[in-house]
Enzyme design. Structure first.
Site, PDB file in Angstrom:
ATOM      1  N   LYS A  44      42.748  39.384  44.715  1.00 35.07           N
ATOM      2  CA  LYS A  44      42.362  40.180  43.550  1.00 35.07           C
ATOM      3  C   LYS A  44      41.110  41.031  43.818  1.00 35.07           C
ATOM      4  O   LYS A  44      40.638  41.732  42.918  1.00 35.07           O
ATOM      5  CB  LYS A  44      42.094  39.256  42.352  1.00 35.07           C
ATOM      6  CG  LYS A  44      43.337  38.551  41.843  1.00 35.07           C
ATOM      7  CD  LYS A  44      43.075  37.807  40.536  1.00 35.07           C
ATOM      8  CE  LYS A  44      42.167  36.613  40.747  1.00 35.07           C
ATOM      9  NZ  LYS A  44      41.980  35.825  39.493  1.00 35.07           N
ATOM     10  N   LYS A  46      38.140  39.759  44.559  1.00 40.34           N
ATOM     11  CA  LYS A  46      36.973  39.051  44.041  1.00 40.34           C
ATOM     12  C   LYS A  46      36.486  38.041  45.077  1.00 40.34           C
ATOM     13  O   LYS A  46      37.260  37.528  45.884  1.00 40.34           O
ATOM     14  CB  LYS A  46      37.327  38.303  42.744  1.00 40.34           C
ATOM     15  CG  LYS A  46      37.712  39.207  41.598  1.00 40.34           C
ATOM     16  CD  LYS A  46      38.255  38.406  40.431  1.00 40.34           C
ATOM     17  CE  LYS A  46      37.243  37.440  39.882  1.00 40.34           C
ATOM     18  NZ  LYS A  46      37.755  36.691  38.710  1.00 40.34           N
TER      19      LYS A  46
END
Length: 820
Positions: A44, A46
């Protein structure tokens, strides 16, 4: 039982996480939480602060959570829901409508306002972001080396040093503060206006005359010094003498760690590098910088060149001094500390090396200069500390022509010399912080300064005077250390000895700045008279029983006029003179006299110029309780028979520990009992120098005054000679100026106040010698020397030498003294 499921990263668990999990649990009976794996987060885009296992354990520990598993795919949401038999999926409302397709009921809950993992991470990042410290003058090698000595401590304190290599700060550097080691040549540009400016005073403030510079003081928001003595020295230059804003901060000596660490080279290696014999005592000469051919140092160099096994280490800015006869080592980084650690004796005058040598317990010889361009050290007197109104001597004091003899004495190992040197070292180290953690203290102060708010800086800077202090201000602050003569009992008047009379006081005021008067208790106040001299006023009763009006109606020896105590204090105050009070009475009478004198001093606005002589701790405490702020410690009063004994030194040490800033001198007798040798020639007299105060000799024959002064002692004097008294002082006479204008007089051995006055009265007047400088009002020595560069090679750069040269030659030769 209704089962609830939710998903999330749950990094840096905070209040928002807790609230949404509690509300999720409230939707059913059993809460299952899917914690995103590190792989999924990377997919993602992150990156979590904590790894997946840490995050899973934190979530599992919450009371509202019943079960935890790892979520490794966004596409498997419905598989996870079926696997854990969930009845309700709870998500934050930022996912509104995104999971309506799953096989169970979906509830979107609003998130807690004002908190998120992103915000927490930003806050932590800001909190742990390194402070960026921009060094503004590390283009100078000396300053670069000083900055390097702080790098390890700065790194450990999460500070990033940025070292510059240009005289002007480069644009666009993001920094939290700017650190300098001196006033910058080019001030920072406007983009740095809101950055705190920090000065690290990397040398010995106590020795540096150039600190008397208001512009330098005003430019910085924080000044970090090497210790409490240095802070006090700096502040005394400026009105008020205190720093309520906390601008000047004591931290430590910046080169402490390098200095106190073990040697990096053996004695043999250092000697091989510096052409020395390791089997002989190493004598290290470290002068401060010289930008001119200083005559005193040239003379000292002649002496040092004759010392076997010496080595000299010169300041990089030294110029014009002929060092061809010296064994000079290359001043590369770290060599000074190595030489100091192996040296057996250190020679200096105003260099910070004196402080470093003291920390290493090295014998020190201090050369006393006639003049140094950045310090008011004149006429072979002790260099003055920068502002503490103290005399500074860090080692055996000597004149330039006596260096070799002083080195022999320092290396002699005698008990008296060792004790004296130990006392001097102790005095230095009590006021200078030289320790392994000095760098840490400096870095801590830089960090404090970095957090000064821009608005506070603007307000502080706008309130500053921005005026350059004149030497006159510093001279006023240094009045008590400049003085060498005190008129004993008012001095002689005609054939009459000390009388404390009006005539004597008025005559003295023409020539001296300090006058001693005798004070005794009266039946209704205080007499200006010596108890026990009633017969000289034709009185046959103790003065204590006589009213002041009665004494004032009589004559001293039938000739001289008594003066009232109020008039004496007022007369001294009006003439900006210092009144030294010899209170003859003891016990309760002493305190009673003190009380009245302090009231008179307050009425006359002269509390700073009235000094009390104290002979023991009881009298000292009485003076302090009465409100006096200046005292002289009088060894003659109770230790006359053994002024250099242990009891006398115990009194001096204890008194200095009680209130050192208020002690302006020490009074000793000329003779020890009936001994033939004067006190100042006793081997233990060297120990008196450890107190950094003027030593005044009482009772010396008038023929010895010049000799006492040449030995750097002060004198309680009755006159200039048997023939000339203080009232014979020529009008507008300045003895220092006279000696600089007439260097032959100083060279002949008259480099003191008595010698200068007597020379003028005997010879100078008839020869038409010039008395005072005559320079334009806009004359400054720095510009005059810069405009006439040949003066430097002639040894002229200091204030006195430059003014004397202009007066005698410059004006007549049409030399330039200001820039067009």
């Amino acid at each position: 039982m209704k089962r609830v499921i939710t998903f999330g990263t749950f990094d840096l668990l905070h209040e928002g996480h807790l609230r949404i999990l509690e509300r999720a649990k409230s939707q059913g009976d059993h809460l299952v939480v899917g914690v995103s794996t590190d792989r999924l987060n990377a997919e993602k885009g992150k990156r979590s602060f904590f790894d997946q296992e840490h995050r899973r354990e934190c979530v599992a520990a919450l009371a509202c959570v019943d079960d935890v598993f790892f979520e490794d795919s966004l596409e498997k949401k419905d598989e996870y829901i079926r696997e854990h038999r969930a009845d309700i999926l709870v998500m934050g409302d930022d996912w509104q409508g995104k999971f309506d397709w799953v096989s169970c009921e979906v509830v979107y809950l609003p998130r807690t306002e004002g908190v998120s993992s992103t915000d927490v991470k930003a806050s932590i990042g800001e909190r742990f972001k390194p402070l960026r410290v921009l060094f503004g003058d590390t283009y100078l090698k000396k300053h670069y080396d000083c900055a390097l000595s702080l790098v390890n401590e700065m790194t450990g304190a999460n500070m990033a040093p940025i070292l510059t290599q240009a005289k002007t700060l480069p644009p666009g550097i993001d920094c939290d503060c700017i650190v300098y080691f001196n006033l910058p040549v080019n001030p920072p540009s406007g983009e740095y206006a809101d950055r705190p400016r920090v000065l690290i005073d990397h040398g010995a403030s106590n020795l540096k005359w150039f600190l008397a510079n208001q512009k330098r003081f005003d430019f910085f928001d924080v000044i970090i010094t090497a210790g409490p003595d240095h802070t006090r020295s700096l502040l005394t230059f400026f009105p008020g003498g205190s720093d309520r804003s906390g601008k000047v901060r004591s931290a430590g000596f910046i080169k402490s760690r390098q200095l106190l660490g073990p040697p990096l080279r053996t004695r043999d290696e250092v000697c091989s590098l510096c052409s020395l014999d390791p089997q002989k005592p190493i004598v290290l000469f470290v002068p401060t910088w010289y930008i001119t051919n200083n005559r005193d140092i040239a003379l000292a160099i002649e002496q040092i060149s004759e010392i076997d096994n010496h080595v000299a280490l010169l300041h990089p800015e030294t110029a014009h001094i002929d060092v061809s006869k010296l064994n000079v080592a290359v001043n590369e980084n770290g060599i000074l500390s190595e030489l100091l650690k192996h040296a057996d004796c250190v020679i200096s005058e105003l260099s910070s090396t004196i402080f470093e040598a003291a920390a290493l317990q090295k014998p020190i010889v201090q050369i006393l200069l006639r003049e140094y361009s950045d310090n008011n050290a004149t006429l072979f007197d002790f260099p003055y500390t920068a502002g503490t109104s103290e005399l500074f001597c860090g080692g055996l004091p000597c004149r330039p022509q006596g260096v070799k003899a002083a080195v022999d004495r320092a290396l002699s190992g005698s008990a008296e010399v060792s004790a004296a040197l130990a006392g001097m070292r102790g005095r230095i180290l009590r006021g200078t912080s030289i320790s392994d953690d000095s760098s840490v203290a400096i870095v801590d102060e830089i960090a404090r300064a970095s957090h000064l708010a821009g608005t506070a800086l603007s307000a502080s800077r706008s309130s500053r005077s921005q005026s350059v202090a004149t030497h006159a201000l510093a001279h006023e602050n240094l009045l008590f250390s400049r003085n060498t003569l005190i008129a004993c009992g008012g001095g002689r008047w005609e054939q009459y000895g000390p009388s404390s009379s009006k005539e004597a006081l008025q005559g003295m005021l023409k020539g001296l700045d300090f006058v001693e008067l005798d004070f005794a208790l009266a039946s209704d106040g205080v007499h200006v008279a010596h108890e026990g001299t009633g017969h000289r006023y034709a009185l046959d009763v103790p003065l204590k029983s006589v009213a002041t009006r009665e004494l004032l109606s009589r004559k001293f020896d039938g000739v001289l006029t008594p003066i009232g105590s109020a008039e004496a204090v007022s007369l001294a105050a009006r003439n900006r003179k210092v009144l030294v009070c010899n209170i003859v009475d003891k016990g309760g009478d002493y305190a009673a006299v003190l009380k009245i004198l302090h009231e008179l001093a307050e009425e006359a606005g002269a509390t700073n110029h009235v000094v009390v002589e104290c002979g023991d701790l009881q009298e000292l405490n009485a003076a302090l309780r009465a409100g006096f702020v200046r005292v002289i410690l009088d060894v003659c009063r109770y230790h006359d028979g053994d002024p250099l004994g242990d009891a006398s030194f115990d009194f001096l040490r204890t008194a200095m520990d009680i209130e050192p800033s208020e002690v302006v001198g020490i009074k000793i007798p000329y003779k020890i009992g009936d001994a033939a040798v004067p006190t100042v020639q006793h081997p233990r007299s060297l120990e008196l120098f450890q107190f950094w105060r003027r030593i005044y000799v009482k009772g010396a024959p008038v023929t010895e005054y010049g000799r006492m002064l040449n030995g750097n002692f002060g004198v309680f004097a009755e006159g200039y000679s048997a023939k000339f008294q203080f009232q014979h002082t020529p009008p507008d006479f300045s003895w220092r100026e006279y000696l600089f204008l007439n260097p032959d007089v100083a060279a002949a051995g008259h480099a003191n106040q008595v010698g200068a006055v007597l020379h003028y009265l005997h010879y100078g007047h008839g020869e038409g010698r010039v008395l005072r400088y005559s320079v334009p009002s806009d004359f400054t020595q720095a510009v005059y020397v810069d405009m006439n560069p040949t003066l430097r090679t002639a040894g002229i750069s200091g204030e006195n030498a430059a003014k004397a040269h202009w007066t005698k030659y410059g004006k007549r030769e049409g030399r330039k003294y200001k820039r067009s």
